[in-house]
Write a protein that holds these residues in place. Structure first.
Motif, mmCIF file in Angstrom:
data_model
loop_
_atom_site.group_PDB
_atom_site.id
_atom_site.type_symbol
_atom_site.label_atom_id
_atom_site.label_comp_id
_atom_site.label_asym_id
_atom_site.label_seq_id
_atom_site.Cartn_x
_atom_site.Cartn_y
_atom_site.Cartn_z
ATOM 1 N N LYS A 32 -36.025 43.690 6.904
ATOM 2 C CA LYS A 32 -36.477 42.423 7.506
ATOM 3 C C LYS A 32 -37.318 41.664 6.494
ATOM 4 N N SER A 38 -41.608 37.558 6.431
ATOM 5 C CA SER A 38 -42.097 36.558 7.385
ATOM 6 C C SER A 38 -41.757 36.925 8.839
ATOM 7 N N SER A 39 -40.935 37.999 9.019
ATOM 8 C CA SER A 39 -40.511 38.371 10.373
ATOM 9 C C SER A 39 -41.661 38.977 11.166
ATOM 10 N N ASP A 40 -41.532 38.910 12.473
ATOM 11 C CA ASP A 40 -42.563 39.510 13.338
ATOM 12 C C ASP A 40 -42.615 41.020 13.160
ATOM 13 N N ASP A 41 -41.393 41.627 13.022
ATOM 14 C CA ASP A 41 -41.362 43.076 12.834
ATOM 15 C C ASP A 41 -42.201 43.469 11.618
ATOM 16 N N TYR A 42 -41.992 42.750 10.539
ATOM 17 C CA TYR A 42 -42.734 43.099 9.328
ATOM 18 C C TYR A 42 -44.233 42.875 9.533
ATOM 19 N N LYS A 43 -44.555 41.751 10.179
ATOM 20 C CA LYS A 43 -45.978 41.454 10.400
ATOM 21 C C LYS A 43 -46.653 42.547 11.228
ATOM 22 N N ASN A 44 -45.912 43.058 12.211
ATOM 23 C CA ASN A 44 -46.464 44.156 13.020
ATOM 24 C C ASN A 44 -46.710 45.400 12.167
ATOM 25 N N GLU A 45 -45.739 45.666 11.296
ATOM 26 C CA GLU A 45 -45.897 46.828 10.430
ATOM 27 C C GLU A 45 -47.086 46.652 9.482
ATOM 28 N N ASP A 54 -50.006 40.102 1.510
ATOM 29 C CA ASP A 54 -51.328 39.797 2.085
ATOM 30 C C ASP A 54 -52.382 40.207 1.059
#
Lengths: 308, 512
Positions: free
Chosen positions: B62, B65-72, B181
């Protein structure tokens, strides 16, 4: 009291990193007078055909019967009536009847100790005495500790502190106990990796510290010329690993044993031509152990004592 | 007065005894480091068993910028903000080149399992049983041949897995968490190496699975190590969960490929029953008129791994092409010269000679000669700051060459079945234990020569030192009284020849 070879045997414990394997009376209450010197030499032969692998007693046909001979020259000196200096160094040779590994031989460790009588007083029908010994020893030849069981010693520095308590009836019967702590250093070996319940990347092995217990009952006869004694002695390592199944021992092992023995000595007091001369003989048998051979040993020696 | 004396002597003694106490290392003393190179083209290198870096497939990652990545990423930040002391220790332990740690774990297991079976009460021997590994004698007996093979499969799987990882890293170019980040400060030296898939997870999973097959009783220990290792990648801030999952997939898959080869490489038949062993001995006797006999009490009926010489080699087309010619016959002038040399050494061995014999002995209870060379190479990889991929490549070629050397040496040993000095020289005694297999050629010499050639190839500046070590390892067996000089000299030549096959392959794998 003019018999001094006990010093020697005290010393043998201090010196022997196997923990007084060849000392029959590792500690006693006897002190030399100021400026007296005692020279001594002893010979011991011992053997085993079983050893403890961990706590399991076993045989190994590739060792067969293991033998060890020790020649021990010793020296003791009275700095004062209450403080004595002791020194000695054993020559040791090992061999085995089975297998194809060659035995080892050489000078082992020089031991130096100071022994002090702190207390000696008539109490009831006998005397109570308390003594302490402080000593250290260090290897004096390039022998290899990592060649067990043939190694002649653990090749490390050792510091000993011992307390000795005795009660001796006026009729010559006595009972004695001693307790010692043996601090051992590290032993340099000829490899830089070994397994001791995990990997070690070092040329040095930690040799476990140990406690040494001693108990004896005996009697002096014929106007203090003959001493006969039955004794018990133990060395218990405080840490260390066990020999793995059918593997060679190594200096990191938890080596412990309990042994019983007899001891006799005689002084030629009445014969002027050999004044100062004494003889001794002993026998000992290991009755329990861990990572050690089940030794049976006999020894004999002469002592000669004179005043400066 | 007397108290003072006692105290003085005692205090002096304690200081004297312990003034030189050394800290005893239980593992390599290294921290994370900046890699000398990243080998951005590493994904195109030719692996050993895989067809290429793309043979094993993993999901397309992913986008950052995906939500999945952000969650991880959030989970990673939470983990990093709440590290326990044990987690911090794990980060320090595994470092950014965990190939070295897994190699070290393998060496420790080799040492742990390198214990020869004892005789039974009736004088017979029982062999380790891979179908019942916990029953005494435990499986495996990690002797040098076994260990060389375990290390070869470990290193090959790590290398192939990392080629695959590099292929996808530079295919997908997903950034490291700290590049996404900038509030994330990774525990290890920052690098531009793409994070997906996690190279650490490839190494953890592949190593766990290979070593579990080689040391089945360590299954739980290895699983715990791998779990900690994979978790540490997040604790260190270098990989998110999907990086680790993809890396783990590659590790598991590449281990399957390696273990499929291992199952059919002939190792299971290497330790023969007595009739086969006897027929091998008889064949040698018919050919040459001599035979090696085990000299232990009670006699071991079968030598160590008589058919290890038939195990599938990595890079040599067939074992006969590297088999040396015959040794001099016992009793010949050349033999007598060699035997007399051993007797002369034994009569008056110097402290230096004794040390050399012991230094390279690597006998029972140790990591064996192949382990010894892995340990040296590990130190060089740290010194030269190799990245995990190039470290794994070095170990792979090292351990393939070393195992091939072992196979060739064992083929020679049982083809010629040559007696050891303790058998051929009456009354001869030694300072090293004589191993349970024929003399000619020397395993130490063959292993070491092969290893030193790989070191010389990968680290040209170390070539001279490595070859001198190999020569010393060969000499050590003569000094120890367990090999004739011709065993050692021919073994050195043999090891060099065998290593060339691996080096020829290495030179064409695209890494130069």
């Amino acid at each position: 009291m003019k018999n001094h070879f006990q010093y020697i045997l005290v010393l043998a414990v201090l010196l022997s990193q196997l923990g007084a394997v060849f000392a029959q009376t590792p500690s006693d209450d006897l002190m030399m007078k100021k400026r007296e010197i005692c020279l001594a030499a002893s010979y011991e032969t011992g053997s085993w055909n079983q050893y403890w692998e961990g706590t399991r007693l076993r045989e190994n046909a590739n060792i067969g019967t293991f033998s060890r001979e020790i020649i021990m020259p010793m020296f003791a000196y009275g700095i004062t009536d209450k403080i004595n200096l002791l020194a000695g160094v054993p020559y040791i040779a090992t061999d085995a009847t089975g297998g194809q590994l060659v035995g080892a031989k050489g000078l082992q460790d020089l031991g130096i100790a100071v022994k002090a009588e702190l207390f000696n007083r008539q109490v009831g029908p006998g005397k109570v005495s308390f003594l302490t010994t402080a000593g250290f020893s260090f290897p004096v030849s390039n022998y290899l500790s990592d060649y067990m069981p043939f190694s002649i010693g653990l090749k490390t520095r050792e510091v000993t502190l011992r307390g000795i308590l005795q009660y001796r009836f006026d009729n010559g019967i006595y009972a004695r106990g001693a307790f010692a702590h043996l601090w051992r250093g590290q032993s340099k070996v000829e490899r830089d990796y070994y397994y001791n319940n995990g990997s070690y990347y070092s040329e040095w092995m930690d040799v476990p510290n140990a406690l040494n217990y001693h108990g004896a009952v005996g009697v002096w006869l014929f106007n203090n010329s003959l001493k006969l004694e039955a004794n018990y002695m133990a060395v218990h390592c405080l840490s260390g690993d066990d020999i793995r199944i059918y593997n060679a021992p190594q200096p990191t092992n938890k080596m412990s044993f309990d042994q019983v023995g007899f001891f006799g000595q005689y002084y030629f007091k009445g014969i002027k031509a050999i004044q100062g001369l004494g003889i001794l003989a002993y026998y000992s048998k290991v009755i329990d152990g861990r990572n050690m051979g089940k030794f049976q040993s006999v020894g004999a020696g002469v002592t000669y004592q004179f005043k400066l | 007065m007397k108290n003072k004396w006692i105290r003085l002597i005692f205090a002096f003694g304690l200081v004297y005894a312990f003034s030189c106490e050394k800290e005893l290392l239980t593992r390599a003393d290294y921290a994370d480091y900046t890699f000398a190179s990243l080998d951005e083209k590493g994904g195109s290198w030719k692996p050993i068993l895989l067809s290429g870096g793309n043979q094993i497939s993993i999901p397309t990652p992913k986008d950052v910028s995906s939500d999945d990545y952000k969650n991880e990423l959030a989970a990673l930040k939470t983990a990093m903000a709440n590290l326990t002391n044990d987690q911090k220790k794990a980060i320090e332990y595994w470092t950014n080149n965990p190939v070295l740690r897994w190699n070290e774990i393998a060496l420790e297991l080799a040492a742990k399992y390198n214990i020869i079976p004892q005789p039974n009460a009736d004088g017979t021997y029982t062999l380790p049983d891979p179908a019942n590994p916990s029953k005494y004698p435990q499986f495996p007996f990690a002797h040098p041949a076994y260990t060389s093979r375990a290390l070869a499969y470990l290193s090959v799987a790590q290398f192939d897995g990392l080629v695959s990882a590099w292929h996808y890293k530079y295919t997908y170019n997903r950034k490291a968490p700290s590049d996404v980040d900038n509030s994330i400060i990774p525990a290890y030296a920052k690098t531009s190496l793409p994070a997906y898939p996690a190279d650490g997870a490839v190494v953890a999973a592949a190593s766990r699975d290979i070593l579990t097959a080689m040391f089945p009783l360590e299954k739980e220990y290895l699983a715990a190590k791998a779990t900690e290792h994979m978790s540490s990648l997040t604790w260190a801030g270098v990989n998110v969960k999907s990086d680790i999952d993809a890396g783990s997939t590659i590790g598991v898959e590449v281990a399957k490929v390696a273990l499929a080869r291992a199952r059919t490489d002939g190792m299971s038949k290497a330790q023969t029953p007595k009739p086969i062993s006897d027929s091998i001995k008889t064949a040698a006797f018919k050919r040459y008129g001599w035979q090696w006999d085990n000299m232990e009490s009670p006699v071991r009926p079968v030598g160590l791994a008589p058919l290890f010489g038939k195990v599938k080699m990595w890079n040599v087309p067939n074992v006969e092409v590297v088999r040396p010619g015959p040794p001099p016959a016992p009793g010949s002038a050349e033999f007598n010269t060699a035997a007399k040399e051993l007797q002369d050494i034994a009569k008056k061995i110097t402290p230096e000679q004794r040390k050399i014999a012991n230094w390279w002995s690597d006998g029972l209870g140790t990591y064996t000669p192949p382990g010894h060379w892995n340990r040296y190479v590990k130190d060089l990889l740290i010194e030269y700051k190799f990245n995990p991929l190039r470290s794994a490549r070095t170990f792979a070629y090292l351990n393939m060459a070393v195992m091939d050397a072992g196979v060739s040496c064992w083929d020679t040993k049982y083809y010629y079945h040559y007696p050891r000095p303790i058998q051929a020289i009456p009354g001869f005694k030694t300072i090293l234990g004589t191993p349970n297999f024929p003399a000619y050629t020397s395993g130490h010499s063959t292993f070491s020569a092969a290893a030193s050639e790989v070191v010389a190839y990968v680290f040209p500046n170390e070539a001279q030192k490595a070859r001198a070590w190999a020569d010393e390892a060969a000499e050590s067996r003569i000094l120890g009284g367990i090999h004739y000089r011709f065993d050692a000299e021919v073994g050195i030549t043999q090891g060099k020849n065998v290593a060339q096959y691996s080096l020829n392959r290495a030179k064409q794998d695209g890494a130069e």
